[in-house]
Write a protein that holds these residues in place. Structure first.
Motif, PDB file in Angstrom:
ATOM      1  N   ASP A   3     -10.255 -11.334 -16.946  1.00 56.14           N
ATOM      2  CA  ASP A   3     -11.528 -11.623 -16.280  1.00 56.14           C
ATOM      3  C   ASP A   3     -11.182  -9.799 -16.011  1.00 56.14           C
ATOM      4  N   PHE A   4     -12.676  -9.060 -16.423  1.00 61.41           N
ATOM      5  CA  PHE A   4     -13.158  -7.738 -16.334  1.00 61.41           C
ATOM      6  C   PHE A   4     -13.571  -7.703 -15.208  1.00 61.41           C
ATOM      7  N   ASN A   5     -13.887  -8.718 -14.312  1.00 62.32           N
ATOM      8  CA  ASN A   5     -14.308  -8.521 -13.006  1.00 62.32           C
ATOM      9  C   ASN A   5     -13.026  -7.829 -11.604  1.00 62.32           C
ATOM     10  N   GLN A   6     -11.829  -8.073 -12.201  1.00 60.21           N
ATOM     11  CA  GLN A   6     -10.608  -8.262 -11.729  1.00 60.21           C
ATOM     12  C   GLN A   6      -9.742  -6.872 -12.112  1.00 60.21           C
ATOM     13  N   GLY A   7     -10.388  -6.384 -13.004  1.00 61.52           N
ATOM     14  CA  GLY A   7     -10.465  -5.050 -13.511  1.00 61.52           C
ATOM     15  C   GLY A   7      -9.835  -4.657 -14.936  1.00 61.52           C
ATOM     16  N   LEU A   8      -9.940  -3.986 -15.298  1.00 57.47           N
ATOM     17  CA  LEU A   8      -9.454  -2.908 -16.483  1.00 57.47           C
ATOM     18  C   LEU A   8      -8.180  -2.491 -16.621  1.00 57.47           C
ATOM     19  N   TYR A   9      -6.910  -2.519 -16.635  1.00 59.08           N
ATOM     20  CA  TYR A   9      -5.711  -1.485 -16.372  1.00 59.08           C
ATOM     21  C   TYR A   9      -5.787  -0.549 -18.104  1.00 59.08           C
ATOM     22  N   ALA A  10      -6.214   0.668 -17.525  1.00 61.21           N
ATOM     23  CA  ALA A  10      -6.280   1.709 -18.570  1.00 61.21           C
ATOM     24  C   ALA A  10      -5.650   2.890 -18.069  1.00 61.21           C
ATOM     25  N   GLY A  11      -5.024   4.040 -18.539  1.00 64.29           N
ATOM     26  CA  GLY A  11      -4.958   4.882 -18.463  1.00 64.29           C
ATOM     27  C   GLY A  11      -3.625   5.300 -17.384  1.00 64.29           C
ATOM     28  N   GLU A  12      -2.851   6.417 -17.497  1.00 66.23           N
ATOM     29  CA  GLU A  12      -1.738   7.018 -17.173  1.00 66.23           C
ATOM     30  C   GLU A  12      -1.978   7.509 -15.764  1.00 66.23           C
ATOM     31  N   PHE A  13      -1.408   7.346 -14.953  1.00 65.27           N
ATOM     32  CA  PHE A  13      -1.548   8.082 -13.414  1.00 65.27           C
ATOM     33  C   PHE A  13       0.093   8.410 -13.028  1.00 65.27           C
ATOM     34  N   ARG A  14       0.660   9.212 -12.649  1.00 70.59           N
ATOM     35  CA  ARG A  14       1.347   9.885 -11.625  1.00 70.59           C
ATOM     36  C   ARG A  14       1.462   9.693 -10.232  1.00 70.59           C
ATOM     37  N   HIS A  15       2.455   9.070  -9.791  1.00 73.32           N
ATOM     38  CA  HIS A  15       1.878   9.479  -7.921  1.00 73.32           C
ATOM     39  C   HIS A  15       3.799   9.400  -7.545  1.00 73.32           C
ATOM     40  N   ASN A  16       3.774   9.861  -6.604  1.00 73.59           N
ATOM     41  CA  ASN A  16       4.785   9.360  -5.608  1.00 73.59           C
ATOM     42  C   ASN A  16       5.315   8.139  -4.716  1.00 73.59           C
ATOM     43  N   LEU A  17       6.268   7.832  -4.348  1.00 68.34           N
ATOM     44  CA  LEU A  17       6.517   6.968  -3.057  1.00 68.34           C
ATOM     45  C   LEU A  17       5.685   7.563  -2.084  1.00 68.34           C
ATOM     46  N   ASP A  18       5.488   6.967  -1.357  1.00 71.10           N
ATOM     47  CA  ASP A  18       5.847   7.602  -0.058  1.00 71.10           C
ATOM     48  C   ASP A  18       7.001   7.663   1.239  1.00 71.10           C
ATOM     49  N   SER A  19       7.216   7.996   2.408  1.00 78.14           N
ATOM     50  CA  SER A  19       8.083   8.401   2.749  1.00 78.14           C
ATOM     51  C   SER A  19       8.400   6.495   3.337  1.00 78.14           C
ATOM     52  N   LYS A  20       7.534   5.181   3.000  1.00 79.90           N
ATOM     53  CA  LYS A  20       8.576   4.172   3.147  1.00 79.90           C
ATOM     54  C   LYS A  20       8.160   3.172   2.101  1.00 79.90           C
ATOM     55  N   ARG A  21       8.456   3.976   0.558  1.00 77.21           N
ATOM     56  CA  ARG A  21       8.570   3.867  -0.529  1.00 77.21           C
ATOM     57  C   ARG A  21       7.663   2.854  -1.124  1.00 77.21           C
ATOM     58  N   ARG A  22       6.244   3.110  -0.559  1.00 77.41           N
ATOM     59  CA  ARG A  22       4.969   2.018  -1.291  1.00 77.41           C
ATOM     60  C   ARG A  22       4.753   3.373  -1.950  1.00 77.41           C
ATOM     61  N   LEU A  23       3.345   2.542  -3.014  1.00 79.14           N
ATOM     62  CA  LEU A  23       3.598   3.040  -3.990  1.00 79.14           C
ATOM     63  C   LEU A  23       1.424   3.060  -4.141  1.00 79.14           C
ATOM     64  N   THR A  24       1.151   3.949  -4.424  1.00 80.50           N
ATOM     65  CA  THR A  24      -0.294   3.774  -4.419  1.00 80.50           C
ATOM     66  C   THR A  24      -1.210   3.553  -5.756  1.00 80.50           C
ATOM     67  N   VAL A  25      -1.558   2.765  -5.937  1.00 80.85           N
ATOM     68  CA  VAL A  25      -2.041   2.397  -7.025  1.00 80.85           C
ATOM     69  C   VAL A  25      -4.008   2.326  -7.473  1.00 80.85           C
ATOM     70  N   PRO A  26      -4.017   2.971  -7.919  1.00 78.92           N
ATOM     71  CA  PRO A  26      -5.287   3.566  -8.630  1.00 78.92           C
ATOM     72  C   PRO A  26      -6.080   3.190  -8.243  1.00 78.92           C
ATOM     73  N   SER A  27      -7.541   3.713  -7.772  1.00 84.22           N
ATOM     74  CA  SER A  27      -8.479   3.091  -7.177  1.00 84.22           C
ATOM     75  C   SER A  27      -9.045   1.937  -8.060  1.00 84.22           C
ATOM     76  N   LYS A  28      -9.235   3.142  -9.436  1.00 87.25           N
ATOM     77  CA  LYS A  28      -9.923   1.511 -10.383  1.00 87.25           C
ATOM     78  C   LYS A  28      -9.083   0.733 -11.335  1.00 87.25           C
ATOM     79  N   TRP A  29      -8.343   0.212 -10.721  1.00 88.37           N
ATOM     80  CA  TRP A  29      -7.318  -0.850 -10.868  1.00 88.37           C
ATOM     81  C   TRP A  29      -7.689  -2.297  -9.627  1.00 88.37           C
ATOM     82  N   ARG A  30      -7.962  -1.386  -8.726  1.00 84.87           N
ATOM     83  CA  ARG A  30      -8.316  -2.193  -7.465  1.00 84.87           C
ATOM     84  C   ARG A  30      -9.386  -2.886  -7.312  1.00 84.87           C
ATOM     85  N   SER A  31      -8.894  -4.041  -6.529  1.00 80.90           N
ATOM     86  CA  SER A  31     -10.363  -5.523  -6.483  1.00 80.90           C
ATOM     87  C   SER A  31     -10.922  -5.502  -5.186  1.00 80.90           C
TER      88      SER A  31
END
Length: 152
Positions: A3-31
């Protein structure tokens, strides 16, 4: 089916965990509504963490429901896979928080490489990801030849 309305996961992204060990997922992968959806993360044999979005979680749930109670091998495999998995939702800022056991499996401490694979995504430590890609180049041969063999 994807279901491409739910997102298409493509690409490579490098992010750091925050102080609470949470990870921000790229906005284009979110719905919209991801805060109410269930995602599933589990250890991948390649040494990363694989994340299934809600539609794949539903497919997995359907397949698992068809494994008979007498199928000891199938039940054991599901127990091993899901016993080490983690389910989660996104927070309002698009962050996820998975358990430390999965981060340890992938050797993730601070920086995370997020890699899209069309219908799911993976979380890698930078060193493991770089080695995995380099090994693929050496072991598997030319990417063009591989894609041609797959019909692309």
């Amino acid at each position: 089916m994807i279901d491409f309305n739910q997102g298409l996961y493509a690409g490579e992204f490098r992010h750091n965990l925050d102080s609470k060990r949470r990870l921000t997922v790229p906005s284009k992968w979110r719905s919209d509504g991801d805060e109410q959806q269930t995602y599933l993360a589990f250890p991948d044999p390649a040494g990363c963490v694989t994340v299934y979005p809600p539609e794949m979680v539903a497919e997995l749930k359907e397949k698992i429901s068809k494994i008979s109670i007498g199928d000891k091998k199938g039940r054991r495999a599901i127990t091993r896979l899901l016993g080490s998995a983690d389910s989660f939702s996104f927070d309002k800022s698009g962050r996820i928080n998975i358990n430390d056991r999965l981060f340890q499996h992938a050797d993730i401490s601070k920086e995370v490489v997020l890699v899209g694979t069309v219908n799911f995504f993976q979380l890698w430590s930078p060193d493991r990801y770089d080695a995995y890609v380099a090994d693929a180049d050496e072991e598997d041969g030319d990417l063009g030849d591989i894609l041609a063999d797959l019909g692309f």
